[in-house]
Write a protein that holds these residues in place. Structure first.
Motif, PDB file in Angstrom:
ATOM      1  N   UNK A 528      35.808 -29.901 -11.384  1.00 55.74           N
ATOM      2  CA  UNK A 528      34.944 -31.081 -11.354  1.00 55.74           C
ATOM      3  C   UNK A 528      35.493 -32.153 -12.300  1.00 55.74           C
ATOM      4  N   UNK A 529      35.737 -33.389 -11.801  1.00 57.57           N
ATOM      5  CA  UNK A 529      36.214 -34.445 -12.705  1.00 57.57           C
ATOM      6  C   UNK A 529      35.129 -34.862 -13.706  1.00 57.57           C
ATOM      7  N   UNK A 530      35.542 -35.068 -14.970  1.00 58.27           N
ATOM      8  CA  UNK A 530      34.620 -35.508 -16.035  1.00 58.27           C
ATOM      9  C   UNK A 530      35.216 -36.693 -16.785  1.00 58.27           C
ATOM     10  N   UNK A 531      36.112 -37.389 -16.154  1.00 58.08           N
ATOM     11  CA  UNK A 531      36.856 -38.460 -16.828  1.00 58.08           C
ATOM     12  C   UNK A 531      36.316 -39.849 -16.509  1.00 58.08           C
ATOM     13  N   UNK A 532      35.060 -39.919 -16.030  1.00 53.79           N
ATOM     14  CA  UNK A 532      34.478 -41.209 -15.680  1.00 53.79           C
ATOM     15  C   UNK A 532      33.035 -41.251 -16.154  1.00 53.79           C
ATOM     16  N   UNK A 533      32.698 -42.264 -16.938  1.00 56.08           N
ATOM     17  CA  UNK A 533      31.335 -42.397 -17.447  1.00 56.08           C
ATOM     18  C   UNK A 533      30.369 -42.565 -16.276  1.00 56.08           C
ATOM     19  N   UNK A 534      29.243 -41.832 -16.346  1.00 56.97           N
ATOM     20  CA  UNK A 534      28.246 -41.880 -15.286  1.00 56.97           C
ATOM     21  C   UNK A 534      28.416 -40.791 -14.241  1.00 56.97           C
ATOM     22  N   UNK A 535      29.534 -40.061 -14.294  1.00 56.61           N
ATOM     23  CA  UNK A 535      29.760 -38.956 -13.351  1.00 56.61           C
ATOM     24  C   UNK A 535      28.693 -37.883 -13.576  1.00 56.61           C
ATOM     25  N   UNK A 536      28.053 -37.432 -12.485  1.00 57.15           N
ATOM     26  CA  UNK A 536      27.014 -36.405 -12.575  1.00 57.15           C
ATOM     27  C   UNK A 536      27.366 -35.229 -11.660  1.00 57.15           C
ATOM     28  N   UNK A 537      27.028 -34.034 -12.122  1.00 55.02           N
ATOM     29  CA  UNK A 537      27.222 -32.843 -11.289  1.00 55.02           C
ATOM     30  C   UNK A 537      26.343 -31.711 -11.802  1.00 55.02           C
ATOM     31  N   UNK A 538      26.059 -30.785 -10.899  1.00 57.39           N
ATOM     32  CA  UNK A 538      25.237 -29.621 -11.239  1.00 57.39           C
ATOM     33  C   UNK A 538      26.138 -28.498 -11.727  1.00 57.39           C
ATOM     34  N   UNK A 539      25.719 -27.874 -12.821  1.00 55.37           N
ATOM     35  CA  UNK A 539      26.392 -26.643 -13.241  1.00 55.37           C
ATOM     36  C   UNK A 539      25.910 -25.528 -12.307  1.00 55.37           C
ATOM     37  N   UNK A 540      26.716 -25.256 -11.296  1.00 57.27           N
ATOM     38  CA  UNK A 540      26.290 -24.313 -10.263  1.00 57.27           C
ATOM     39  C   UNK A 540      26.085 -22.917 -10.829  1.00 57.27           C
ATOM     40  N   UNK A 541      25.065 -22.273 -10.287  1.00 57.16           N
ATOM     41  CA  UNK A 541      24.758 -20.871 -10.605  1.00 57.16           C
ATOM     42  C   UNK A 541      24.258 -20.659 -12.026  1.00 57.16           C
ATOM     43  N   UNK A 542      23.776 -21.750 -12.671  1.00 59.44           N
ATOM     44  CA  UNK A 542      23.033 -21.559 -13.918  1.00 59.44           C
ATOM     45  C   UNK A 542      21.558 -21.583 -13.558  1.00 59.44           C
ATOM     46  N   UNK A 543      20.956 -20.419 -13.600  1.00 63.26           N
ATOM     47  CA  UNK A 543      19.556 -20.291 -13.231  1.00 63.26           C
ATOM     48  C   UNK A 543      18.780 -19.693 -14.394  1.00 63.26           C
ATOM     49  N   UNK A 544      17.456 -19.935 -14.359  1.00 62.72           N
ATOM     50  CA  UNK A 544      16.558 -19.399 -15.374  1.00 62.72           C
ATOM     51  C   UNK A 544      15.503 -18.541 -14.695  1.00 62.72           C
ATOM     52  N   UNK A 545      15.097 -17.494 -15.362  1.00 60.30           N
ATOM     53  CA  UNK A 545      13.993 -16.699 -14.855  1.00 60.30           C
ATOM     54  C   UNK A 545      12.703 -17.504 -14.957  1.00 60.30           C
TER      55      UNK A 545
END
Length: 652
Positions: A528-545
């Motif tokens: 996932x690119x993180x080199x641009x301000x404002x870029x958004x993405x979901x951290x996949x497979x991080x779930x909470x009970x």
């Protein structure tokens, strides 16, 4: 065509039993002549004694052809192949030679590994008596034997010299304390068999050393080893509390009939079961013994001990001696015998079965082989087997090879024991150990690194390979097309991680595999690119009970990727936003999401990342990703999709 002779004495005992004859025409007025005495010994199947007697009878200028045939036949039965060949070579030149002699001459050549000469002799038989299936099989066997000897397997065969003697040892099985096997006692006081000219078989034990070699042979003193005739082979259950012993029936309830002017008694083989009770062995009959009609012996248990295999010439088989099996019933008894089927059994003889995992090993004279008994392997169970495979040379030889048992098996080799009367041995039948080095199988891990947003390949990306404990195994870099590869071990799990400046690291778990051939595993790592301000993405497979904010182990793996990304991009600053599902009040969910976001940030800070580079933000249920809003009935998996963590790039 005449029937192929059972020259292997232990097999001959199973196929023919132990025979004794009482002449219908006694010699009341005079002693029998030398010729009559030799004939009597031959008809009684006392071949060792008959050979000595016929040597005296034929020691004249023009011996009778039938007498020479009986002498040659006796030598063939007691495995004196060179002497048998000498006489058969003379016999087949005689116009009165029988059909059986032409067949036996070809067979005895094959048994000595004289394949070119044997092929000519079989062809001569074929020309003289016609083309038959047995002849075609024998000729194919001579060609196959030459091929197998030119292309040997990687089995290493060793004669176990510390337990083998000038007599016979065979039929080994492993035990917790060593091994058990059948052997002819080397004793002047032992009662001898007229068929072999050697002492009757007994059960022996020996020590199995760490390297698999055998030593310190001893005759077993137990009650199951007491019988006037042959004993063995033997097999035991895993707990070594039940024994299955093959023996020649010693009683008087025998098969009787008349043939060639004589009354005959046939002492068939039977299977005896012995159960351990304290310090004693309690004997019982195998339910399907029938010594008045047929032989039963050579028992083997399946790995789960719910199937008992054995050899028998009972009615209903394919011919000769077949392999049969019984299934264990609910009450622990053995069900009715079932033939193992035409994939295994032939019109010849199939004997000495053994089982390792889902493989049946056995010896046969009816499948294409090198000569005598050959060892075969068939995958399957009970009556459902694949086509048997001849194990080739050097497991098999021109002579008799049998009692193949696998003791151990791992990724690199398997090892065990077999029995054989091949040339170069110490005695008649010897026990050999074997080791088989399995072919080297390579496993290659090939992968691609890609930009997750555009799908384009990412060149020159660092890729690391770790084992399941987290220990670094190797590092590499993708090439200018984003490709990379590693050579990995079989049956070993790995974690592959790719990272590159300006991107969030990605990883994939690779489970251990045990392939049967060279194998390539393919993976794709999407960064996932993180080199641009404002870029958004979901951290996949991080779930909470539900109703929890603690970091689960599966979520920690994903957050570790983010830790790696922050370390590799020291100017990167991000917001971690946490989201809840719609269950619970809006205010409660807002507070819960704040706690979850803070929990994720705290985890990252605990890994050494500065707190000033992270912002925790909770949005509660205000940004649902599906229909599961207040009052909507949804599955747990759908609610879990809303319980997520997102990343937004604040600075780079």
């Amino acid at each position: 065509m005449k029937q192929s002779r059972m020259h292997k004495i232990t097999v001959g005992l199973l196929a023919l039993g132990f025979w004794t004859g009482i002449s219908q025409f006694g010699y009341a007025q005079e002693q029998p002549s030398r010729q009559q005495r030799a004939a009597q010994l031959y008809e009684n199947m006392e071949y060792a004694n008959a050979a000595k007697a016929y040597e005296l009878v034929v020691n004249k200028d023009n011996p009778d052809v039938e007498q020479m045939e009986r002498l040659a036949s006796s030598y063939l039965y007691i495995n004196q192949y060179a002497l048998a060949e000498n006489w058969y070579a003379r016999i087949v030149e005689h116009e009165k030679a029988s059909e059986q002699s032409f067949w036996d001459y070809a067979e005895v050549l094959q048994l000595q590994g004289k394949y070119s000469e044997a092929k000519i002799a079989y062809a001569n038989y074929q020309k003289k008596y016609g083309d038959k299936a047995e002849i075609s099989r024998a000729i194919i066997g001579t060609d196959s034997a030459l091929f197998w000897m030119e292309n040997p397997s990687k089995h290493v065969i060793m004669n176990e010299q510390d337990i083998n003697t000038s007599l016979s040892e065979f039929g080994l099985i492993p035990t917790s304390g060593g091994v058990l096997y059948a052997a002819e006692p080397n004793s002047l006081l032992a009662e001898k068999s007229g068929m072999t000219g050697q002492p009757y078989l007994k059960i022996y034990s020996a020590t199995r050393n760490d390297d698999g070699s055998l030593s310190y042979p001893n005759v077993m003193p137990d009650s199951f080893n007491e019988s006037p005739f042959h004993l063995g082979p033997i097999v035991t259950d895993a707990k070594e509390e039940v024994l299955y012993v093959t023996r020649t029936y010693p009683g008087k309830q025998v098969e009787k009939y008349r043939a060639n002017g004589q009354k005959w008694r046939k002492q068939n083989l039977e299977l005896k079961i012995y159960r351990k009770q304290e310090n004693n062995w309690v004997e019982e009959d195998f339910a399907y013994n029938n010594v008045k009609e047929y032989s039963v012996g050579h028992a083997a248990l399946s790995t789960d001990e719910n199937t008992l295999y054995f050899s028998s010439d009972m009615p209903g088989g394919n011919g000769g001696v077949d392999i049969w099996f019984c299934s264990k019933q609910a009450d622990g008894s053995w069900g009715a015998p079932v033939n193992a089927g035409s994939s295994i059994n032939t019109d010849g003889d199939e004997v000495f079965p053994s089982v390792f995992d889902n493989l049946l090993y056995f010896s046969s004279t009816g499948h294409v082989g090198m000569g005598g008994l050959d060892i075969f392997q068939a995958r399957g169970q009970r009556g459902n087997f694949e086509k048997p495979k001849n194990l080739g040379y050097p497991v098999n030889s021109p002579s008799d090879d049998f009692s193949f048992v696998v003791v151990g098996d791992n990724l690199d080799e398997n090892f065990g024991y077999l029995s054989s009367n091949r040339q170069g041995g110490i005695g008649a039948d010897d026990i050999y150990s074997f080791r088989y080095e399995k072919p080297k199988i390579t496993v290659t891990l090939e992968g691609m690194t890609r930009d997750k947003k555009t799908g384009e390949s990412l060149s020159f990306t660092t890729v690391s390979l770790s084992d399941e404990t987290g220990k670094l195994v190797s590092t590499s870099s993708s090439d200018d097309k984003g490709a990379f590869s590693f050579d990995i071990d079989r049956n070993t799990a790995y974690l592959v991680l790719a990272d590159k400046a300006g991107y969030m690291a990605d990883s994939v778990s690779v489970p251990g595999v045990i392939p049967q051939q060279d194998t390539t595993i393919h993976v794709v790592l999407n960064l996932q690119p993180v080199n641009k301000v404002g870029e958004k993405f979901v951290l996949e497979n991080i779930y909470y009970d539900f109703d929890k904010h603690n970091i689960r182990p599966d979520a920690a793996i994903i957050l570790d990727k983010l830790v790696t990304t922050l370390r590799n991009n020291p100017t990167l600053r991000i917001e971690l936003s946490s989201h809840t599902d719609s269950r619970g009040s809006d205010s409660y969910n807002k507070k819960l999401s704040d706690r979850r976001a803070k929990s994720a940030v705290d985890y990252i800070v605990s890994k050494g990342i500065g707190a000033d580079r992270l912002v925790a933000k909770g949005y509660g249920e205000t940004r649902l990703v599906n229909k599961c809003s207040n009052g909507v009935k949804c599955k747990e998996a759908e609610h879990q999709q809303n319980r997520r963590t997102e990343v937004e790039v604040l600075a780079f």
